[in-house]
Design an enzyme around this catalytic site. Structure first.
Site, PDB file in Angstrom:
ATOM      1  N   GLY A 131       0.837  -1.206   0.000  1.00 28.80           N
ATOM      2  CA  GLY A 131       0.000   0.000   0.000  1.00 28.80           C
ATOM      3  C   GLY A 131       0.865   1.246   0.000  1.00 28.80           C
ATOM      4  O   GLY A 131       0.921   1.992  -0.973  1.00 28.80           O
ATOM      5  N   SER A 132       1.600   1.464   1.103  1.00 29.30           N
ATOM      6  CA  SER A 132       2.424   2.682   1.224  1.00 29.30           C
ATOM      7  C   SER A 132       3.542   2.709   0.187  1.00 29.30           C
ATOM      8  O   SER A 132       3.843   3.758  -0.383  1.00 29.30           O
ATOM      9  CB  SER A 132       3.065   2.744   2.619  1.00 29.30           C
ATOM     10  OG  SER A 132       2.093   2.648   3.616  1.00 29.30           O
ATOM     11  N   ARG A 268     -27.546  18.675  28.105  1.00 28.75           N
ATOM     12  CA  ARG A 268     -27.342  17.632  29.108  1.00 28.75           C
ATOM     13  C   ARG A 268     -26.973  18.276  30.447  1.00 28.75           C
ATOM     14  O   ARG A 268     -26.081  19.142  30.495  1.00 28.75           O
ATOM     15  CB  ARG A 268     -26.232  16.687  28.642  1.00 28.75           C
ATOM     16  CG  ARG A 268     -25.805  15.658  29.651  1.00 28.75           C
ATOM     17  CD  ARG A 268     -26.822  14.542  29.759  1.00 28.75           C
ATOM     18  NE  ARG A 268     -26.343  13.502  30.662  1.00 28.75           N
ATOM     19  CZ  ARG A 268     -27.027  12.404  30.911  1.00 28.75           C
ATOM     20  NH1 ARG A 268     -28.197  12.183  30.322  1.00 28.75           N
ATOM     21  NH2 ARG A 268     -26.548  11.500  31.751  1.00 28.75           N
ATOM     22  N   PHE A 338     -20.282  13.394  25.117  1.00 35.34           N
ATOM     23  CA  PHE A 338     -21.561  12.670  25.102  1.00 35.34           C
ATOM     24  C   PHE A 338     -21.628  11.609  26.213  1.00 35.34           C
ATOM     25  O   PHE A 338     -22.696  11.049  26.463  1.00 35.34           O
ATOM     26  CB  PHE A 338     -21.759  11.967  23.748  1.00 35.34           C
ATOM     27  CG  PHE A 338     -22.477  12.792  22.723  1.00 35.34           C
ATOM     28  CD1 PHE A 338     -21.836  13.831  22.081  1.00 35.34           C
ATOM     29  CD2 PHE A 338     -23.793  12.510  22.376  1.00 35.34           C
ATOM     30  CE1 PHE A 338     -22.481  14.585  21.114  1.00 35.34           C
ATOM     31  CE2 PHE A 338     -24.465  13.259  21.412  1.00 35.34           C
ATOM     32  CZ  PHE A 338     -23.799  14.301  20.775  1.00 35.34           C
ATOM     33  N   GLY A 340     -21.678   8.183  28.054  1.00 35.41           N
ATOM     34  CA  GLY A 340     -22.092   6.839  27.629  1.00 35.41           C
ATOM     35  C   GLY A 340     -22.880   6.856  26.332  1.00 35.41           C
ATOM     36  O   GLY A 340     -22.741   5.955  25.485  1.00 35.41           O
ATOM     37  N   GLU A 363      -4.906   7.088   0.961  1.00 39.36           N
ATOM     38  CA  GLU A 363      -4.192   8.156   0.224  1.00 39.36           C
ATOM     39  C   GLU A 363      -2.898   8.572   0.924  1.00 39.36           C
ATOM     40  O   GLU A 363      -2.544   9.757   0.956  1.00 39.36           O
ATOM     41  CB  GLU A 363      -5.110   9.350   0.006  1.00 39.36           C
ATOM     42  CG  GLU A 363      -6.229   8.979  -0.924  1.00 39.36           C
ATOM     43  CD  GLU A 363      -6.515  10.049  -1.927  1.00 39.36           C
ATOM     44  OE1 GLU A 363      -5.636  10.852  -2.245  1.00 39.36           O
ATOM     45  OE2 GLU A 363      -7.644  10.041  -2.414  1.00 39.36           O
TER      46      GLU A 363
HETATM   47  C1  LIG Z   1     -11.290   1.562   3.103  1.00 38.82           C
HETATM   48  C2  LIG Z   1     -10.078   1.740   2.266  1.00 38.82           C
HETATM   49  C3  LIG Z   1     -10.201   2.297   1.004  1.00 38.82           C
HETATM   50  C4  LIG Z   1      -9.079   2.405   0.180  1.00 38.82           C
HETATM   51  N1  LIG Z   1      -9.208   2.875  -1.101  1.00 38.82           N
HETATM   52  C5  LIG Z   1      -8.172   2.768  -1.954  1.00 38.82           C
HETATM   53  C6  LIG Z   1      -8.333   3.058  -3.344  1.00 38.82           C
HETATM   54  O1  LIG Z   1      -9.399   3.456  -3.808  1.00 38.82           O
HETATM   55  N2  LIG Z   1      -7.274   2.848  -4.178  1.00 38.82           N
HETATM   56  C7  LIG Z   1      -6.062   2.402  -3.724  1.00 38.82           C
HETATM   57  O2  LIG Z   1      -5.150   2.229  -4.531  1.00 38.82           O
HETATM   58  N3  LIG Z   1      -5.880   2.140  -2.416  1.00 38.82           N
HETATM   59  C8  LIG Z   1      -6.894   2.307  -1.525  1.00 38.82           C
HETATM   60  N4  LIG Z   1      -6.729   2.025  -0.189  1.00 38.82           N
HETATM   61  C9  LIG Z   1      -5.425   1.540   0.261  1.00 38.82           C
HETATM   62  C10 LIG Z   1      -4.702   2.528   1.144  1.00 38.82           C
HETATM   63  O3  LIG Z   1      -4.206   3.573   0.348  1.00 38.82           O
HETATM   64  C11 LIG Z   1      -3.605   1.751   1.889  1.00 38.82           C
HETATM   65  O4  LIG Z   1      -4.243   0.940   2.856  1.00 38.82           O
HETATM   66  C12 LIG Z   1      -2.602   2.663   2.527  1.00 38.82           C
HETATM   67  O5  LIG Z   1      -1.843   3.318   1.547  1.00 38.82           O
HETATM   68  C13 LIG Z   1      -1.668   1.905   3.472  1.00 38.82           C
HETATM   69  O6  LIG Z   1      -1.145   0.778   2.845  1.00 38.82           O
HETATM   70  P1  LIG Z   1      -1.214  -0.651   3.564  1.00 38.82           P
HETATM   71  O7  LIG Z   1      -2.580  -0.853   4.075  1.00 38.82           O
HETATM   72  O8  LIG Z   1      -0.670  -1.655   2.630  1.00 38.82           O
HETATM   73  O9  LIG Z   1      -0.260  -0.523   4.804  1.00 38.82           O
HETATM   74  P2  LIG Z   1       1.337  -0.746   4.767  1.00 38.82           P
HETATM   75  O10 LIG Z   1       1.947   0.018   3.661  1.00 38.82           O
HETATM   76  O11 LIG Z   1       1.608  -2.197   4.865  1.00 38.82           O
HETATM   77  O12 LIG Z   1       1.732  -0.041   6.145  1.00 38.82           O
HETATM   78  C14 LIG Z   1       1.363  -0.589   7.418  1.00 38.82           C
HETATM   79  C15 LIG Z   1       1.760   0.408   8.499  1.00 38.82           C
HETATM   80  O13 LIG Z   1       3.178   0.629   8.434  1.00 38.82           O
HETATM   81  C16 LIG Z   1       3.434   2.006   8.234  1.00 38.82           C
HETATM   82  N5  LIG Z   1       4.591   2.167   7.349  1.00 38.82           N
HETATM   83  C17 LIG Z   1       4.783   1.630   6.124  1.00 38.82           C
HETATM   84  N6  LIG Z   1       5.949   2.014   5.612  1.00 38.82           N
HETATM   85  C18 LIG Z   1       6.530   2.832   6.555  1.00 38.82           C
HETATM   86  C19 LIG Z   1       7.756   3.558   6.645  1.00 38.82           C
HETATM   87  N7  LIG Z   1       8.639   3.581   5.632  1.00 38.82           N
HETATM   88  N8  LIG Z   1       7.995   4.275   7.752  1.00 38.82           N
HETATM   89  C20 LIG Z   1       7.110   4.305   8.774  1.00 38.82           C
HETATM   90  N9  LIG Z   1       5.929   3.639   8.749  1.00 38.82           N
HETATM   91  C21 LIG Z   1       5.641   2.923   7.653  1.00 38.82           C
HETATM   92  C22 LIG Z   1       2.179   2.574   7.590  1.00 38.82           C
HETATM   93  O14 LIG Z   1       2.058   3.961   7.802  1.00 38.82           O
HETATM   94  C23 LIG Z   1       1.119   1.769   8.316  1.00 38.82           C
HETATM   95  O15 LIG Z   1       0.880   2.351   9.577  1.00 38.82           O
HETATM   96  C24 LIG Z   1      -7.820   1.984   0.664  1.00 38.82           C
HETATM   97  C25 LIG Z   1      -7.701   1.464   1.963  1.00 38.82           C
HETATM   98  C26 LIG Z   1      -8.807   1.333   2.749  1.00 38.82           C
HETATM   99  C27 LIG Z   1      -8.645   0.739   4.131  1.00 38.82           C
END
Ligand SMILES: Cc1cc2nc3c(=O)[nH]c(=O)nc-3n(C[C@H](O)[C@H](O)[C@H](O)COP(=O)(O)OP(=O)(O)OC[C@H]3O[C@@H](n4cnc5c(N)ncnc54)[C@H](O)[C@@H]3O)c2cc1C
Length: 444
Positions: A131-132, A268, A338, A340, A363
């Site tokens: 993701g990230s 309240r 609020f 409870g 994002e």
């Molecule tokens: C409901 C929902 C809707 C979404 N919609 C979309 C969408 O439309 N399109 C799309 O492409 N994606 C979408 N996403 C994905 C979202 O962008 C990712 O979940 C997000 O970018 C984080 O990636 P990950 O979940 O893989 O976490 P990871 O990248 O695995 O990270 C896990 C944790 O480690 C931390 N971390 C990772 N790397 C580092 C670093 N170098 N230094 C410090 N901390 C770090 C992160 O901040 C996080 O806290 C969606 C996610 C959700 C939950």
């Protein structure tokens, strides 16, 4: 000239979005949250009302409005339901790579349909294992004639189950990292595109989130949005334009929580008087209010930067980081006010808390925003003050300076502890930290 006053047109748009939020979104938000379902009829009404995809340029049949206008609309919808705000704004996120791409054919083919025919676009960088780290994309794009074949799975795709078009980011070789990333416009009706079941979530349950599997999906040349090596930059440019709006989700949700808490605190009673008489509660409300106002300023600033055509990466990260982190704090404090009842499903705070929790994740997580800002500070930021070791001195005012001829003497500063020495040469050793004379630098 600085000006925070909205134009008449902007105020009218804000009012239109507010009426829509109060009449069409607020009454159904709780129901669809319980149902865990995206209300397509509300999305359709939003489209008919003219509050979806307002930033499509006029030449492609859109309204050609700016990001500031999107921020105004989004705050209103998010105040009524952050989940629906996500659903409504998501088409702009999905469409942004087309807008930013240099592919004029894709723009001509798809933007008018999004603007006029209620076609929805979704955005797909994330995958089940990534993701990230956007450069770590694994979805494979293999050259196939003048087009590409896509194979892989995209995950967490907002509106993926209802969208017509996807901006898909893939790679020609995962080992190439940034250099391999490319982007394509994929139609969800194409052969080889499979949509997964809606992913069950904590909050934002009025938005649809799915995995999308791509198996030998053939993308023609005319649908290439970014060639290998250009896709990573396209994704980052997209985020720079969409992150301010995630900030607006935070502003709307936090404003709603503040208004609800204010109302509750006035009614309240405890210890024989309304909660609002207790200074501890007043201070909570004051903190919440200042966070809403500050967040709005930051999101408007970031949106304005983008509207000026400037690189808004830094202001977008600041807006996203601050507005989403404080939104969670504000909603959490509202729940405390609020008591409870805040913890029950009979009042709206519980849903807001679940909904805003997502804002710190998608994002670009809060951690990713901090990485961007730290990188900016360490590599690009140009300080306006001199380095510490070059700080000018007020010779006559320095209480440490006791030498009789100090005005004439050379001035030396210890780079380690900051001690200032007056004399033709530096001291053999610093009298404070004992570092040798090489630690001293002459101040001109
Ligand atoms: C409901 C929902 C809707 C979404 N919609 C979309 C969408 O439309 N399109 C799309 O492409 N994606 C979408 N996403 C994905 C979202 O962008 C990712 O979940 C997000 O970018 C984080 O990636 P990950 O979940 O893989 O976490 P990871 O990248 O695995 O990270 C896990 C944790 O480690 C931390 N971390 C990772 N790397 C580092 C670093 N170098 N230094 C410090 N901390 C770090 C992160 O901040 C996080 O806290 C969606 C996610 C959700 C939950």
């Amino acid at each position: 000239m600085l000006n925070f006053r909205l134009t008449q047109k902007q105020r009218a748009l804000q009012e239109k979005a507010r009426v829509f939020a109060l009449e069409e979104v607020l009454p159904v938000a709780w129901y669809y949250d319980e149902q865990d379902e995206i209300p397509m009829a509300v999305l359709r009404k939003a489209f008919d009302t003219g509050i979806i995809g307002t930033d499509i340029p006029k030449e492609f049949g859109g309204r050609g409005l700016g990001l500031l206008e999107s921020a105004l609309i989004t705050e209103e919808i998010a105040a009524a339901c952050p989940g629906l705000a996500t659903s409504i704004f998501d088409s702009s996120l999905g469409m942004e790579p087309i807008l930013l791409s240099s592919n004029q054919t894709a723009k001509k083919n798809y933007l008018p349909k999004i603007a006029k025919d209620f076609k929805l676009a979704a955005f797909a960088t994330s995958e089940p294992t990534m993701g990230s780290d956007v450069a770590g994309i694994r979805c494979l794009a293999e050259a196939d004639g003048d087009g590409y074949l896509l194979n892989g799975t995209k995950y967490w795709i907002t509106n993926g189950g209802v969208a017509d078009y996807l901006s898909v980011f893939a790679t020609t070789n995962p080992k190439d990292r940034h250099k391999g990333i490319c982007a394509f416009l994929v139609e969800t009706s194409w052969d080889g595109v499979s949509i997964g079941r809606p992913i069950p979530k904590l909050g934002q349950r009025c938005s649809n989130t799915v995995g999308i599997h791509l198996k030998n999906v053939r993308v023609p040349k005319k649908n290439i949005l970014a060639l290998p090596g250009e896709g990573f930059v396209l994704a980052m440019k997209t985020f720079a334009r969409t992150r301010p709006i995630i900030g607006s989700f935070g502003v709307g949700a936090a404003r709603a929580a503040t208004e609800y808490a204010l109302d509750y605190a006035k009614k309240r009673r405890a210890f024989g008087m309304e909660l609002s008489h207790f200074q501890a509660i007043q201070f909570k409300l004051a903190e919440m209010f200042q966070k809403v106002e500050t967040s709005r300023l930051l999101t408007w600033k970031a949106a304005w930067d983008a509207d000026q055509g400037e690189d808004g990466t830094v202001s977008a990260s600041i807006a996203k980081l601050y507005a989403t982190e404080t939104a969670l704090e504000v909603v959490n404090e509202a729940l405390q006010i609020f008591g409870g009842y805040g913890y029950t499903k009979m009042f709206p705070i519980e849903k807001l808390l679940r909904d805003v929790r997502l804002l710190r994740i998608y994002e670009g997580t809060s951690e990713v925003q901090r990485i961007i800002l730290a990188d900016h500070l360490l590599t690009k930021y140009r300080p306006l003050l001199p380095p510490l070791e070059d700080l000018p001195l007020h010779r006559g005012l320095d209480p440490m300076d006791t030498g009789p001829d100090r005005a004439a003497a050379k001035v030396w500063r210890c780079r380690i502890c900051g001690h200032v020495h007056y004399g033709d040469t530096p001291p053999a050793a610093c009298p404070y930290c004992f570092f040798p004379e090489t630690a001293f630098k002459e101040i001109q």
